[in-house]
Design an enzyme around this catalytic site. Structure first.
Site, mmCIF file in Angstrom:
data_model
loop_
_atom_site.group_PDB
_atom_site.id
_atom_site.type_symbol
_atom_site.label_atom_id
_atom_site.label_comp_id
_atom_site.label_asym_id
_atom_site.label_seq_id
_atom_site.Cartn_x
_atom_site.Cartn_y
_atom_site.Cartn_z
ATOM 1 N N ASP A 194 -3.093 -15.880 -9.183
ATOM 2 C CA ASP A 194 -1.876 -15.570 -8.436
ATOM 3 C C ASP A 194 -1.959 -16.191 -7.038
ATOM 4 O OD1 ASP A 194 -0.974 -13.930 -10.529
ATOM 5 O OD2 ASP A 194 -2.100 -12.217 -9.752
ATOM 6 N N GLU A 205 -9.848 -7.938 -6.375
ATOM 7 C CA GLU A 205 -8.952 -8.825 -7.103
ATOM 8 C C GLU A 205 -8.883 -10.202 -6.441
ATOM 9 O OE1 GLU A 205 -4.389 -8.988 -8.813
ATOM 10 O OE2 GLU A 205 -4.766 -8.104 -6.854
ATOM 11 N N GLU A 206 -9.084 -10.249 -5.145
ATOM 12 C CA GLU A 206 -8.927 -11.496 -4.399
ATOM 13 C C GLU A 206 -10.164 -12.395 -4.429
ATOM 14 O OE1 GLU A 206 -5.950 -12.112 -3.465
ATOM 15 O OE2 GLU A 206 -5.270 -10.072 -3.898
ATOM 16 N N LEU A 264 -4.122 -5.178 -2.063
ATOM 17 C CA LEU A 264 -2.677 -5.111 -1.796
ATOM 18 C C LEU A 264 -1.925 -5.359 -3.100
ATOM 19 C CD1 LEU A 264 -0.969 -4.481 0.713
ATOM 20 C CD2 LEU A 264 -0.549 -6.917 0.930
ATOM 21 N N GLU A 315 -7.096 -1.529 -11.717
ATOM 22 C CA GLU A 315 -5.713 -1.077 -11.887
ATOM 23 C C GLU A 315 -5.638 -0.074 -13.043
ATOM 24 O OE1 GLU A 315 -2.958 -4.721 -10.223
ATOM 25 O OE2 GLU A 315 -3.889 -5.018 -12.190
#
Length: 343
Positions: free
Chosen positions: A65, A94-95, A117, A277
């Protein structure tokens, strides 16, 4: 509660709550670090426009993403707070493509996976976003490796999310405990206990379904039929889909209804990440009296908390809500001849 001139002189803060309910000093420090991260992110989100924080950072994250400027900033805030807390040994964001191993001189017993975020594609249009996290303890004898995190939700010690909107709310639960909500009081800079023992409405609550119907061409027939049932009859369900998982789950927990991001022909393993998540939101959902299913995943209907992640960024489908509405989905799978567990 003692009050003087409108001020609470016995304020039930986050740190006090964690200490009273766990007597675990390291867990208090960890939740304090997570709370501090959320305060910093909340401040950045609030000032995003005037501080020129909208737009892309020019990079992509671990799942391909596009990263926003606030994604990168929020990630740095969480990593800095957790690494320097002295109670963490492994972090997964996630980053970041790879796990972060905390230096031994700063390491502790906890391992944390997080989405700093969630829903950041909405940030430029001022829609609610949030932070999600899950916490695991190191295995006995481990010095802290990624294997300490690649476990089912049954081993999750603590899970939570923070939603940044008209108010900043932190919601979390401990293993085997209730779900509690804390609202950030900007006058004292502390998260204050405002929602004790959060529960899904016993009767299913409001008739709301939340899903990305733009993917409906790729869904299997039981999911298509379930959504058709929600939309038919004299009083059809209302459709409410924000596109920020934190916002959609928070509304579903408070109002009732169902949230779906199922597996489909385009994404057979689902779209949402399991470790930071699926598992934390499933733990919160179940401990609030709801159902957290993966739907049809890897050949069977199963709970999200039974899935063992095989990689730090692996994905899973999500069907979460009250029994009334998840039962409708299960009934469609059962009618299709698929073995379906009882709720």
């Amino acid at each position: 509660m003692s009050e003087t001139s409108g001020f609470d002189v016995d304020c039930p803060t986050l740190n006090r709550f964690v200490m009273a309910n766990t007597r675990d000093h390291e867990l208090v420090i960890l939740l304090n670090a997570l709370g501090t991260s959320c305060k910093l992110i909340a401040s950045a989100v609030k000032r995003a426009g005037v501080a020129q924080l909208y737009g892309l950072a020019g990079e992509v994250n671990s799942t391909g993403d596009d990263q926003k400027k606030l994604d990168v900033m929020s990630d740095d805030m969480m990593i800095n707070a957790l690494v320097n807390s002295g109670v963490c040994s492994v972090l997964v964001s996630e980053e970041k493509e790879e796990p972060i191993i905390v230096p031994k001189e700063k390491a502790g017993k906890y391992c944390v996976a997080f989405d700093p975020l969630d829903g950041s594609s909405n940030i430029d249009c001022n829609v609610s976003v949030g932070t999600i996290f899950s916490v695991f303890a190191k295995k006995e004898g481990s010095e802290g490796t990624v294997d300490d995190l690649l476990r089912s939700g049954a081993d999750c010690v603590c899970a939570g999310y923070c939603v940044y909107s008209s108010a900043v709310e932190l919601v979390f639960t401990f293993q085997g405990g209730g779900v509690h909500g804390f609202c950030l009081d900007p006058t004292i800079g502390e998260f204050v206990h405002t929602r004790p023992n959060m529960q899904f409405p016993k009767d299913g609550g409001k008739t709301i379904f939340a899903c990305n119907e733009g993917n409906s061409n790729y869904w299997d027939e039981p999911i298509k039929k379930s959504i058709a049932i929600f939309k038919e009859g004299p009083k059809p369900y209302s459709a409410r889909y924000v596109g920020s998982m934190v916002a959609d789950i928070h509304r579903t927990l408070l109002y009732g209804g169902i949230f779906l991001y199922p597996a489909d022909n385009k994404s057979p393993k689902g779209k949402l990440r399991c470790l930071y998540e699926g598992i934390p939101m499933a733990m919160i959902t179940e401990q609030a009296g709801g159902i957290a299913s993966a739907g049809m995943f890897e050949g069977k209907i199963q709970r999200v908390l039974d899935i063992v992640p095989d990689a730090i960024h692996c994905k899973c489908p999500i069907i979460m809500g009250g029994k009334r509405d998840v039962q409708i989905v299960y009934d469609q799978y059962k009618a299709a001849g698929i073995e379906t567990p009882e709720l």
